[in-house]
Design an enzyme around this catalytic site. Structure first.
Site, PDB file in Angstrom:
ATOM      1  N   ASN A  85       0.618  -1.416  -0.137  1.00  0.00           N
ATOM      2  CA  ASN A  85      -0.368   0.024   0.091  1.00  0.00           C
ATOM      3  C   ASN A  85       0.802   1.561  -0.238  1.00  0.00           C
ATOM      4  OD1 ASN A  85      -2.464   1.907   0.962  1.00  0.00           O
ATOM      5  ND2 ASN A  85      -0.773   1.845   2.327  1.00  0.00           N
ATOM      6  N   TYR A 111       2.592   9.894 -11.147  1.00  0.00           N
ATOM      7  CA  TYR A 111       1.581   8.781 -10.020  1.00  0.00           C
ATOM      8  C   TYR A 111       0.815   8.009 -10.722  1.00  0.00           C
ATOM      9  CZ  TYR A 111      -1.903   8.588  -6.148  1.00  0.00           C
ATOM     10  OH  TYR A 111      -2.897   7.786  -5.548  1.00  0.00           O
ATOM     11  N   LYS A 121       1.102   4.018 -10.789  1.00  0.00           N
ATOM     12  CA  LYS A 121       0.045   4.047  -9.613  1.00  0.00           C
ATOM     13  C   LYS A 121      -1.665   2.618 -10.769  1.00  0.00           C
ATOM     14  CE  LYS A 121      -0.253   4.534  -5.908  1.00  0.00           C
ATOM     15  NZ  LYS A 121      -0.394   3.130  -4.313  1.00  0.00           N
ATOM     16  N   THR A 181      -6.542  11.730   3.605  1.00  0.00           N
ATOM     17  CA  THR A 181      -5.915  11.300   4.635  1.00  0.00           C
ATOM     18  C   THR A 181      -4.709  12.531   4.106  1.00  0.00           C
ATOM     19  OG1 THR A 181      -4.297  10.625   2.634  1.00  0.00           O
ATOM     20  CG2 THR A 181      -5.614   9.189   3.681  1.00  0.00           C
TER      21      THR A 181
HETATM   22  N1  LIG Z   1      -5.479   8.970  -0.356  1.00  0.00           N
HETATM   23  C1  LIG Z   1      -6.042   9.036  -1.600  1.00  0.00           C
HETATM   24  O1  LIG Z   1      -7.219   9.958  -1.382  1.00  0.00           O
HETATM   25  C2  LIG Z   1      -5.543   8.149  -2.021  1.00  0.00           C
HETATM   26  C3  LIG Z   1      -6.394   7.345  -3.359  1.00  0.00           C
HETATM   27  C4  LIG Z   1      -6.474   6.811  -4.354  1.00  0.00           C
HETATM   28  C5  LIG Z   1      -5.032   5.980  -3.552  1.00  0.00           C
HETATM   29  N2  LIG Z   1      -4.451   6.325  -2.679  1.00  0.00           N
HETATM   30  C6  LIG Z   1      -3.228   5.458  -2.215  1.00  0.00           C
HETATM   31  O2  LIG Z   1      -3.514   5.154  -1.230  1.00  0.00           O
HETATM   32  C7  LIG Z   1      -2.140   4.465  -0.477  1.00  0.00           C
HETATM   33  C8  LIG Z   1      -1.626   5.305   0.853  1.00  0.00           C
HETATM   34  O3  LIG Z   1      -1.597   6.312   0.644  1.00  0.00           O
HETATM   35  P1  LIG Z   1      -2.640   7.619   2.113  1.00  0.00           P
HETATM   36  O4  LIG Z   1      -3.708   8.614   0.953  1.00  0.00           O
HETATM   37  O5  LIG Z   1      -3.281   6.176   3.195  1.00  0.00           O
HETATM   38  O6  LIG Z   1      -1.175   8.076   2.259  1.00  0.00           O
HETATM   39  P2  LIG Z   1      -0.529   8.792   3.440  1.00  0.00           P
HETATM   40  O7  LIG Z   1      -1.478   8.805   4.477  1.00  0.00           O
HETATM   41  O8  LIG Z   1       0.347   9.379   2.782  1.00  0.00           O
HETATM   42  O9  LIG Z   1      -0.077   7.550   3.420  1.00  0.00           O
HETATM   43  C9  LIG Z   1       1.473   7.103   2.751  1.00  0.00           C
HETATM   44  C10 LIG Z   1       1.929   5.806   3.857  1.00  0.00           C
HETATM   45  O10 LIG Z   1       3.038   5.342   2.458  1.00  0.00           O
HETATM   46  C11 LIG Z   1       4.158   5.527   3.188  1.00  0.00           C
HETATM   47  N3  LIG Z   1       5.428   5.832   2.474  1.00  0.00           N
HETATM   48  C12 LIG Z   1       5.300   6.768   1.292  1.00  0.00           C
HETATM   49  N4  LIG Z   1       6.652   6.659   0.475  1.00  0.00           N
HETATM   50  C13 LIG Z   1       7.349   5.442   1.101  1.00  0.00           C
HETATM   51  C14 LIG Z   1       8.623   5.291   1.192  1.00  0.00           C
HETATM   52  N5  LIG Z   1       9.266   5.710  -0.138  1.00  0.00           N
HETATM   53  N6  LIG Z   1       9.049   3.956   2.343  1.00  0.00           N
HETATM   54  C15 LIG Z   1       8.632   3.993   2.897  1.00  0.00           C
HETATM   55  N7  LIG Z   1       6.995   4.048   3.217  1.00  0.00           N
HETATM   56  C16 LIG Z   1       6.423   5.126   2.370  1.00  0.00           C
HETATM   57  C17 LIG Z   1       4.295   6.727   4.392  1.00  0.00           C
HETATM   58  O11 LIG Z   1       4.723   6.141   5.688  1.00  0.00           O
HETATM   59  P3  LIG Z   1       6.284   7.331   5.771  1.00  0.00           P
HETATM   60  O12 LIG Z   1       5.837   8.541   5.838  1.00  0.00           O
HETATM   61  O13 LIG Z   1       6.449   6.788   7.746  1.00  0.00           O
HETATM   62  O14 LIG Z   1       7.601   6.575   5.365  1.00  0.00           O
HETATM   63  C18 LIG Z   1       2.243   6.711   4.720  1.00  0.00           C
HETATM   64  O15 LIG Z   1       2.603   5.771   5.759  1.00  0.00           O
HETATM   65  C19 LIG Z   1      -0.932   5.051  -1.435  1.00  0.00           C
HETATM   66  O16 LIG Z   1      -0.656   3.971  -2.178  1.00  0.00           O
HETATM   67  C20 LIG Z   1      -1.523   6.094  -2.177  1.00  0.00           C
HETATM   68  O17 LIG Z   1      -1.208   6.031  -3.997  1.00  0.00           O
HETATM   69  C21 LIG Z   1      -4.618   7.045  -1.738  1.00  0.00           C
END
Ligand SMILES: NC(=O)c1ccc[n+]([C@@H]2O[C@H](COP(=O)([O-])OP(=O)(O)OC[C@H]3O[C@@H](n4cnc5c(N)ncnc54)[C@H](OP(=O)(O)O)[C@@H]3O)[C@@H](O)[C@H]2O)c1
Length: 254
Positions: free
Chosen positions: A90, A157, A161, A192
């Site tokens: 994720n 991005y 994805k 988030t």
């Molecule tokens: N929020 C949205 O609208 C949305 C929509 C579609 C898909 N997504 C996807 O959902 C997933 C989770 O995102 P989220 O929305 O929950 O955002 P978030 O709260 O910012 O979480 C992102 C997570 O990924 C980790 N991460 C990022 N870069 C990393 C790295 N280089 N190494 C290790 N860990 C890393 C972060 O941890 P650290 O910073 O502690 O490393 C954090 O735990 C992502 O893949 C995102 O693309 C999100």
């Protein structure tokens, strides 16, 4: 019996947002967890919360782009908990956002590295452990961006994805006969830190909401419930799917 009783799961990107919500839900449903992200303090707090509810989890902090972390996650699951059944790959970042001609190759490569290559590396080490277990479920967190809508500024991005969907389908085809399923969550706007960073002004937030038939974005717990479905035996006949968890973005035209 709880949905994930006796199962061992890896959750990446567990320090925040969707990954954190999924880790808490998986633990609440009986899974033993290996959780990872770069921020160790947040991971330790998550582990303490899980243990406080009587669950078991181990934090394995690091940068997901580091192949040795991908290997260590599976080794930790096997070493600490005896095997691996489930992975929610994720972790992700928005990366450099700009019109395609302005995105640097370095920015492109970093985004692909974190969002796609690292998820592949995690799966590469997870698959043999799941084979040894006689099956498993791998879930990747993809997005509407690139798969359902072409949002300006998000070329790197979107490409990274959308690549996860292709990876999902090939793993599902290769390992289905060995009882390993692979699916992707096609996630809509979610509240988030990343979701907020992608839509910083009230106008941008309203635009993102308007893309959804439900006219709102999700909370992380709603995405976690979909991840639980794909991780658990409740989805035993679902594989190779790019499952919309998108509040109706895919069908919305107004
Ligand atoms: N929020 C949205 O609208 C949305 C929509 C579609 C898909 N997504 C996807 O959902 C997933 C989770 O995102 P989220 O929305 O929950 O955002 P978030 O709260 O910012 O979480 C992102 C997570 O990924 C980790 N991460 C990022 N870069 C990393 C790295 N280089 N190494 C290790 N860990 C890393 C972060 O941890 P650290 O910073 O502690 O490393 C954090 O735990 C992502 O893949 C995102 O693309 C999100």
């Amino acid at each position: 019996m709880s949905a994930l009783e006796g199962k061992v799961a890896i959750v990446t990107g567990a320090s925040s947002g969707i990954g954190r919500a999924a880790a808490l839900l998986f633990a609440c449903q009986g899974a033993k967890l290996v959780v990872t992200a770069r921020r160790a303090v947040e991971l330790d707090a998550l582990v303490a919360e899980i243990e406080g509810h009587g669950g078991q989890a181990v934090a394995c902090p690091g940068d997901i782009a580091d192949e040795s972390l991908a290997r260590a996650l599976t080794e930790t699951a096997v070493g600490r908990f005896g095997g691996l059944d489930i992975a929610l790959n994720n972790a992700g970042q928005l990366g450099e956002t700009a019109p395609a001609s302005d995105i640097s190759l370095a920015g492109w490569r970093e985004t692909v590295e974190v969002n796609l290559t690292a998820a592949f590396a995690c799966a590469k080490y997870q698959l043999p452990a799941m084979l040894a277990r006689g099956g498993g479920s791998i879930v990747f967190t993809s997005t509407i961006v690139g798969h359902e809508v072409g949002l300006p500024g998000m070329a790197a991005y979107a490409a990274s994805k959308a690549g996860l969907v292709g990876l999902t389908r090939v793993i599902a085809a290769e390992y289905g006969v060995q009882r390993i399923r692979a699916n992707a969550l096609v996630v809509g706007g979610t509240d988030t830190p990343m979701g907020r960073a992608a839509a910083q002004t009230p106008e941008a937030h309203a635009f993102v909401e308007s893309l959804h038939a439900l006219k709102r974005i999700a909370v992380p717990e709603e995405i976690a419930q979909a991840a639980l479905f794909l991780a658990s035996d409740a989805s035993s006949f679902v594989t190779g799917a790019a499952m919309p968890v998108d509040g109706g973005v895919s069908i919305n035209r107004a």
